[in-house]
Structures are given as structure tokens and as C-alpha cells.
Design an enzyme around this catalytic site. Structure first.
Site, PDB file in Angstrom:
ATOM      1  N   ASN A 163      19.580  25.711  22.700  1.00 61.22           N
ATOM      2  CA  ASN A 163      20.303  26.205  23.993  1.00 61.22           C
ATOM      3  C   ASN A 163      19.295  26.918  24.910  1.00 61.22           C
ATOM      4  O   ASN A 163      18.202  27.315  24.319  1.00 61.22           O
ATOM      5  CB  ASN A 163      21.377  27.038  23.843  1.00 61.22           C
ATOM      6  N   CYS A 164      19.625  26.517  26.325  1.00 59.23           N
ATOM      7  CA  CYS A 164      18.789  27.530  27.223  1.00 59.23           C
ATOM      8  C   CYS A 164      19.661  28.557  27.893  1.00 59.23           C
ATOM      9  O   CYS A 164      20.627  29.316  27.072  1.00 59.23           O
ATOM     10  CB  CYS A 164      18.111  26.809  28.410  1.00 59.23           C
ATOM     11  N   PHE A 165      19.410  29.068  28.732  1.00 62.75           N
ATOM     12  CA  PHE A 165      20.164  30.195  29.395  1.00 62.75           C
ATOM     13  C   PHE A 165      21.715  29.960  29.743  1.00 62.75           C
ATOM     14  O   PHE A 165      22.565  30.494  29.545  1.00 62.75           O
ATOM     15  CB  PHE A 165      19.685  30.688  30.871  1.00 62.75           C
ATOM     16  N   THR A 166      21.944  28.453  29.891  1.00 63.45           N
ATOM     17  CA  THR A 166      23.218  28.129  30.494  1.00 63.45           C
ATOM     18  C   THR A 166      23.717  26.738  29.912  1.00 63.45           C
ATOM     19  O   THR A 166      24.872  26.530  29.785  1.00 63.45           O
ATOM     20  CB  THR A 166      23.559  27.821  32.097  1.00 63.45           C
ATOM     21  N   ARG A 167      23.043  26.163  29.104  1.00 64.08           N
ATOM     22  CA  ARG A 167      23.290  24.877  28.567  1.00 64.08           C
ATOM     23  C   ARG A 167      23.143  24.822  27.030  1.00 64.08           C
ATOM     24  O   ARG A 167      22.109  25.225  26.522  1.00 64.08           O
ATOM     25  CB  ARG A 167      22.444  23.789  29.212  1.00 64.08           C
TER      26      ARG A 167
END
Length: 528
Positions: A468-472
Site C-alpha cells: 500500500n502507499c498513502f491512498t492505494r
């Protein structure tokens, strides 16, 4: 290559998260130590000012050690398994990389003493030539080396990650089996990294000149270069590659080069933070740096996209408005406060090319206008927090009010354009999706959202990687076509992006970190 670049982009965001927070502390510290803002009486409180100074020193230390932070982050992000071992090897690789360069430079009589400006001037060099020579070198963790900034960390991190993925599970003959597996990674790192250093000793001067030339082109392009950056930065959002573009302007000569207190500082964010730590920064130099930073994002993140959310709410079908209200409100709040925009952007960029291009053009125009009006608001996010800490709190010289004035116009423009295009082209934004009879998806969720998502992804046997990244939520699946998109959206996802037959991204917004942990738990996914 796309998968690699997406992982690299995500890895580069790891140090940026702590840098963004450190930048806020620097901003608040500069406010609390400015007598023109808080008054002479507050500045005279020695104990309080010592604490503030200590906090600023801690934040400055993070910026001063960015290269090793990037080395570790890149290695962790690209390592497939045994990430702790990868991080340990990254530190070893980074130190060896610069120790080797230091040794090679020493063989050519290039040391901190022989490249100092005073030494060069005393031996007949002009002040300009001496400054240019000295600017090619720096001291990293006490090691005299080539001035590569974060590139040195990224390069060594990439090599260590490659070695780690190749050798972390290697089996050696019985006599030396103790050194096999994950223990072999630091060993092979120690052997291979010096060759990278040797290569970069010859390549970096050429590459560095090329990067500086590109930076000069963008700088000479003036506001046109600023517009191009803002336009491309938003245009690349669906691919996740905008993170790489951002790092190039923040930490390389593309974002600017400045001499501050006799030291060369490279990259827009580095220049801004270095100046921010000073009591009387040069605002003209700071303005040149911030044209690629938060100020260009504020009009469309704080004002434009929340207005677009309101337009999407107003154009939703009557029976769907209450259902999408919470989603759009949360997405608008995230954009307004922190500058996290993807939950909004993924609601329209895949269903309306017109709105997508409009948004990218408005982003470019926003950067252009902030540059044209000499606004000075730094940091990286672009939300109301950055506007407040790095604009309003820093005083009228930042011209923060220009961002607000432009932002008000952006709010009206985004609202009317979104509303008009959605209605005229019947764009299926949230609350307007087509309802196919007999194809309704019923999700049985007993409160375990992790298991629900795993089921929608085709079961745990279909999942190979979970990131995961900041939003995905970024997933590697055996077969992405098995993923149930309506079921994923029913869990609260703002959108689902199928990159190819095996790669899938699900956009959840800022709460994705917790969701990723629950999905890993439900899938019994372990990073060994």
C-alpha cells in the site's frame, strides 16, 4: 517496468512522509522564533526558545541525512521478502558506496581540505572557480564524497535491493552453509557495491552535468516550465509515477541550485528547508524553490477538488445522494486538510477524459499563477495545514492571500465545469453509476472488512503480493480478472484500477494503511 516504477515511486514516498512532518515542525519553529510574529517577549524566554531550537535541530538533522533515508526506503520497498535483512544491508551498502568513493577521491588527492574554497583560492583559483569545484563534493555521515545528494542513496538502494532479491534464499555448500540465505546478502553487498562506486566516479560528473543542464532549461523556461511541471504532475497520478517527478524537482538540480551560507544546496525542497532553518532567509531564493512545492497545489487541493466533490454530490441521483455523501465528504476533507487527492481524482479520471484533462490543466495553471505572483509557500502536501503553517503563520511576505484569492476562483470553476460536464456527458461519477438489473452484488460483511476484500479479490490463493502507499492498496494477483470490482467498491473503495492481468490497485484513501493490515491478516499473508 511499470510495476518496478510504481514500487519505486511508493518507496520514495516513505522518507517523504517523515520529511513532510519535519517540515511542519521547522515551519512552526521558525514562526515561534520570529519576534515580528510572536513578539520580543516570547522570544526572550530562553528555556522555551531552547526547546524550540532543539526541535528545529532534530528536523534539520532529518533533512541533512536524506540520502541514507532514501537508500533504506528504496531497498525496503523493492525487497520481495526478508525486508529487515534488506534494510540492514541497505545501510551497509550506503556506507560502503561512499567509503569507496572517498578512497578513490583520496588517491587523486581530492579531500575535504584540498577542495575547500579557501585552499583553492590560496593556490591561485578564482573565487568562482573555487566555488564551482568545491560544490562538486560533500560530506555524508562524516565521509567526504561526491555530491550526489539523494541519488547516491537511491542508486545504492536499487543495487542492494537487486542483490537481496537474488540471494536472500541462496543455499551454499555444507562447509560454508552458515553464510547462506539472508546472511549472504550483506556479504555480497560488500563485494559488489564498490564496483558501483567505481562506475559512478566516472559516470556521475557527466550525469550531474546533464541533470544541471535540464534544470537550467526548466529554470530558463520560467513560468512555462512551472506550468509544465504542474500539468505533468497531475497527468501522471493514475500511474503513480508522479511521485518520481516530484522527487526530481525536490532533490535534484531540476528543482534549482542555490548557494546558502557558502554551501551549495540542490533541489527545491532542500533549498526551502535550508532557508527555513535560518533566522533571516533570502525570500527571493526561497521563491524560486517554492514554485515547485506546496503553493502550486493549494488552489486546487484546498478549494478546487472539494468544490468538485460538491458538484458530484449535487449531480448524484436522489436515491444515491445519502449513500455517496459520506464518501465525498471524507474525500473532500482529506484533500482540504492534508492534500491527499486521489480518493477524489479516481472518482472521475477514468470515467471522464474531459474532466481529467481539465484537472491537469488547472493544476498546471495553478503552479503558473503562484509563480507569477511570487507566492512563497513550501513543503510538499498542499493542503490547509501547509497553507497555514508555511503561509499564514510566516507572515504577509509569503503572499499567502494570493493562493486564497485564486483558490476561491478555482472553487467556482471546478464546481461549474464538473457539474456541466457530468450532466451533459452523463459521466458516471459516484451516485450516477449505471444499475444493471439482476446483477446486483450482495456483500456479506460480518465486520471483518479484511476477509471481505480477500474474497472480492478471488480468495487468498489468488493473492501473491499486498502493498500500500498513502491512498492505494497495491496488489499482485495470479489473475486480476477474478477480482470483483463492484464488491471491492462496496467495501468503501473510491475506485479500482486494473493495471494488467496480474496487477490491481484499490483506492481507499488515507485509511488504507489499516485496511492493508487487515487484508494481510485475512489472507494469512506473511513477509518472511
Amino acid at each position: 517496468m511499470k510495476d518496478f516504477l510504481q514500487k519505486l515511486g511508493k518507496s520514495l514516498m516513505m522518507p517523504i512522509s517523515i520529511i513532510a512532518a519535519a517540515g511542519i515542525f521547522l515551519g512552526l519553529g521558525s514562526v515561534l522564533q520570529n519576534p515580528d510574529i510572536v513578539g520580543e517577549a516570547f522570544v526572550s524566554f530562553v528555556a522555551v526558545q531552547n526547546i524550540i531550537g532543539f526541535v528545529r535541530a532534530l528536523a534539520s538533522a532529518l533533512f541533512g541525512n536524506l540520502p541514507i533515508l532514501f537508500a533504506v526506503a528504496v531497498t525496503i520497498g523493492l525487497a520481495k521478502k526478508e525486508k529487515p535483512t534488506a534494510a540492514f544491508s541497505a545501510v551497509i551498502g550506503f556506507i560502503i558506496f561512499h567509503i569507496t568513493l572517498n578512497y578513490i577521491l583520496g588517491l587523486n588527492d581530492l579531500t575535504a581540505e584540498t577542495t575547500a574554497i579557501d585552499y583553492l583560492v590560496s593556490n591561485g583559483a578564482s573565487q568562482l572557480d573555487a566555488t564551482q569545484i568545491a560544490s562538486k563534493y560533500e560530506i555524508v555521515l562524516g565521509i567526504f564524497t561526491l555530491r550526489m545528494n539523494v541519488f547516491g542513496g537511491i542508486l545504492s538502494g536499487l543495487l542492494v535491493a537487486t542483490l537481496h532479491n537474488r540471494f536472500y534464499d541462496i543455499e551454499l555448500p555444507m562447509a560454508i552453509s552458515f553464510f547462506g540465505g539472508k546472511r549472504f546478502v550483506p556479504i555480497i553487498t560488500t563485494i559488489v557495491v564498490p564496483f558501483l562506486s567505481l562506475a559512478m566516479y566516472f559516470i556521475w560528473p557527466i550525469l550531474g552535468n546533464g541533470i544541471e543542464a535540464l534544470g537550467t532549461i526548466i529554470a530558463q523556461a520560467g513560468i512555462a516550465g512551472t506550468f509544465l511541471f504542474g500539468f505533468l504532475e497531475r497527468l501522471l497520478v493514475p500511474t503513480g509515477l508522479h511521485h518520481i517527478l516530484n522527487q526530481l524537482v525536490r532533490f535534484t538540480p531540476i528543482g534549482g541550485v542555490a548557494m546558502i551560507d557558502g554551501e551549495q544546496t540542490v533541489g527545491a525542497l532542500n533549498i526551502f528547508n535550508t532557508l527555513l532553518a535560518q533566522n533571516n532567509p533570502d525570500l527571493s531564493v526561497m521563491s524560486e524553490a517554492t514554485r515547485f512545492l506546496a503553493q502550486g497545489k493549494i488552489p486546487f487541493m484546498v478549494f478546487g477538488l472539494p468544490a468538485a466533490c460538491y458538484a458530484m454530490y449535487k449531480t448524484a441521483r436522489k436515491g444515491e445522494k445519502n449513500k455517496v455523501k459520506g464518501l465525498l465528504y471524507a474525500a473532500a476533507l482529506a484533500s482540504f486538510t492534508t492534500g491527499i487527492t486521489e480518493p477524489i481524482e479516481f472518482a472521475f479520471i477514468f470515467v471522464s477524459p474531459v474532466l481529467y484533462i481539465f484537472h491537469a490543466l488547472m493544476a498546471g495553471l495553478s503552479f503558473l499563477l503562484m509563480d507569477f505572483f511570487n507566492v512563497i509557500i513550501g513543503n510538499v502536501q498542499g493542503g490547509f495545514i501547509d497553507l497555514t503553517v508555511f503561509g499564514i503563520f510566516q507572515g504577509i511576505d509569503t503572499r499567502w492571500f494570493i493562493a486564497v484569492i485564486v483558490g476561491v476562483f478555482y472553487a467556482f470553476a471546478y464546481y461549474f465545469v464538473f457539474k456541466t460536464v457530468i450532466l451533459k456527458q452523463n459521466v458516471q461519477t459516484p451516485g450516477r453509476e449505471e444499475v444493471v438489473e439482476g446483477n446486483e452484488v450482495v456483500i456479506k460483511d460480518d465486520g471483518n472488512i479484511g476477509q471481505t476484500i480477500v474474497t472480492a479479490l478471488g480468495g487468498k490463493e489468488n493473492i501473491e503480493e499486498i502493498e500500500n502507499c498513502f491512498t492505494r492498496l497495491r496488489l499482485v494477483l495470479k489473475d486480476a480478472t477474478l477480482a470483483n470490482e463492484p464488491a471491492l467498491k462496496a467495501t468503501g473503495a473510491a475506485g479500482v484500477v486494473k493495471i494488467d492481468d496480474t496487477h490491481l490497485q484499490v483506492i481507499y484513501g488515507p485509511q488504507v494503511e489499516g485496511i492493508a493490515l487487515k487484508v494481510k491478516g485475512a489472507a494469512q499473508f506473511e513477509e518472511k
